[in-house]
Motif scaffolding. Structure first.
Motif, PDB file in Angstrom:
ATOM      1  N   ASN A   1      -4.263  16.404  10.152  1.00 22.91           N
ATOM      2  CA  ASN A   1      -3.810  14.995   9.843  1.00 22.91           C
ATOM      3  C   ASN A   1      -5.168  14.208   9.793  1.00 22.91           C
ATOM      4  O   ASN A   1      -6.029  14.469  10.307  1.00 22.91           O
ATOM      5  CB  ASN A   1      -2.751  14.746  10.674  1.00 22.91           C
ATOM      6  CG  ASN A   1      -1.508  15.038  10.726  1.00 22.91           C
ATOM      7  OD1 ASN A   1      -1.181  16.075  10.800  1.00 22.91           O
ATOM      8  ND2 ASN A   1      -0.656  14.265  10.104  1.00 22.91           N
TER       9      ASN A   1
ATOM     10  N   ASP B   1       1.511   5.463  10.333  1.00 23.59           N
ATOM     11  CA  ASP B   1       2.138   6.784  10.903  1.00 23.59           C
ATOM     12  C   ASP B   1       1.315   7.140  12.119  1.00 23.59           C
ATOM     13  O   ASP B   1       0.432   6.288  12.611  1.00 23.59           O
ATOM     14  CB  ASP B   1       1.752   7.988   9.827  1.00 23.59           C
ATOM     15  CG  ASP B   1       2.956   7.802   8.788  1.00 23.59           C
ATOM     16  OD1 ASP B   1       4.116   7.272   8.999  1.00 23.59           O
ATOM     17  OD2 ASP B   1       2.617   8.291   7.682  1.00 23.59           O
TER      18      ASP B   1
ATOM     19  N   HIS C   1       4.200  12.087  11.870  1.00 26.46           N
ATOM     20  CA  HIS C   1       4.137  10.938  11.146  1.00 26.46           C
ATOM     21  C   HIS C   1       4.802   9.891  11.982  1.00 26.46           C
ATOM     22  O   HIS C   1       4.293   8.785  11.937  1.00 26.46           O
ATOM     23  CB  HIS C   1       4.636  10.951   9.647  1.00 26.46           C
ATOM     24  CG  HIS C   1       3.841  11.755   8.737  1.00 26.46           C
ATOM     25  ND1 HIS C   1       2.818  11.200   7.831  1.00 26.46           N
ATOM     26  CD2 HIS C   1       3.614  12.973   8.694  1.00 26.46           C
ATOM     27  CE1 HIS C   1       2.267  12.090   7.094  1.00 26.46           C
ATOM     28  NE2 HIS C   1       2.761  13.296   7.476  1.00 26.46           N
TER      29      HIS C   1
ATOM     30  N   GLY D   1       1.481   8.794   2.750  1.00 28.69           N
ATOM     31  CA  GLY D   1       2.013   9.695   3.561  1.00 28.69           C
ATOM     32  C   GLY D   1       2.019  11.002   2.993  1.00 28.69           C
ATOM     33  O   GLY D   1       0.900  11.381   2.578  1.00 28.69           O
TER      34      GLY D   1
ATOM     35  N   ALA E   1      -2.092  11.712   4.072  1.00 30.06           N
ATOM     36  CA  ALA E   1      -2.183  11.999   5.314  1.00 30.06           C
ATOM     37  C   ALA E   1      -2.636  13.540   6.014  1.00 30.06           C
ATOM     38  O   ALA E   1      -2.827  13.669   7.181  1.00 30.06           O
ATOM     39  CB  ALA E   1      -0.663  11.984   5.837  1.00 30.06           C
TER      40      ALA E   1
END
Length: 251
Positions: free
Chosen positions: A13, A30, A60, A130, A168
């Protein structure tokens, strides 16, 4: 100007802290790892005042509670985040949220999940997307349908081409391998893939990316292109997108 602090967390991530120097407000975009976000904010001398979630998945929104407990920040999120976290400010497509005087537009980018949203800040020429769009890819279709996901990607395609997209995950090298399989004659894609390999060899991130380049190279954003439709079939872009998504899932 807005400042973006990007940092790796979990296995693949990226975390983002969005800071407005004028107001002193900081949004955690997030929350894959609450402790890491708090550590990064402390190192920058910033206090997290907001959490902006794009969707409900634990990588997230799983850190919402830890950050809320430590800072008292406002959690701003689509309704689906209620599955794992309370929400202070419920947002949906067409809404606007602010960080200081900067305004972000809430955009429906559902398909990966049914309530996934992106946060587009037109004046800053940036968006936080995202898992809806990745560099040379898009999220798996866990909850949505092909037409829904294609419509979401088409909304992203309408933004100015100089928009910087913050996605992300560091999935770009594997995405590039599939993109070259899907679209082998794309010269711009071949150049992009070489740059990605060089960046990763140096240990550099491939995120963020520019929308304009993605429009030329990302097969999921090009599902309406004649060459891809001929190669992958489909009587409309959503069907071509579906074929590409299925192929990627099995690649």
């Amino acid at each position: 100007m807005l400042e973006v602090h990007q940092f790796p967390c979990l296995s693949d991530n990226y975390g983002f802290l969005l800071h407005d120097p004028e107001s002193g407000e900081t949004a955690a975009i997030d929350t894959p790892d609450g402790a890491e976000y708090l550590k990064q904010a402390d190192a920058k001398g910033w206090k997290i005042t907001h959490i902006w979630n794009t969707h409900w998945h634990p990588d997230h929104a799983g850190g919402n509670g830890a950050i809320k407990d430590a800072t008292g920040c406002e959690i701003v999120a689509p309704k689906e985040v209620e599955r794992i976290s309370p929400i202070d400010n419920l947002i949906a497509h067409g809404d606007k949220v602010k960080l200081g005087e900067w305004e972000a537009e809430v955009v429906d980018v559902s398909g990966h999940t049914n309530g996934h949203i992106a946060l587009h800040i037109p004046k800053a020429r940036m968006a936080f997307v995202g898992d809806s769009v990745f560099a040379l890819g898009c999220g798996r279709m866990f909850e949505g349908e092909p037409q829904q996901f294609w419509d979401s990607l088409d909304r992203v395609r309408q933004w100015p081409q100089d928009t910087t997209l913050y996605c992300a995950h560091e999935y770009t090298q594997s995405n590039a391998k599939f993109a070259l399989h899907a679209d082998p004659d794309n010269v711009e894609l071949q150049l992009y893939s070489d740059e990605i390999d060089a960046k990763r060899e140096r240990g550099e991130p491939t995120v963020p990316m520019q929308l304009g380049r993605e429009l030329k190279t990302n097969p999921f954003l090009r599902a309406d292109a004649n060459d891809l439709r001929k190669r992958w079939g489909g009587s409309n872009p959503a069907e071509t997108f579906a074929a590409l998504r299925t192929a990627k899932d099995n690649f």
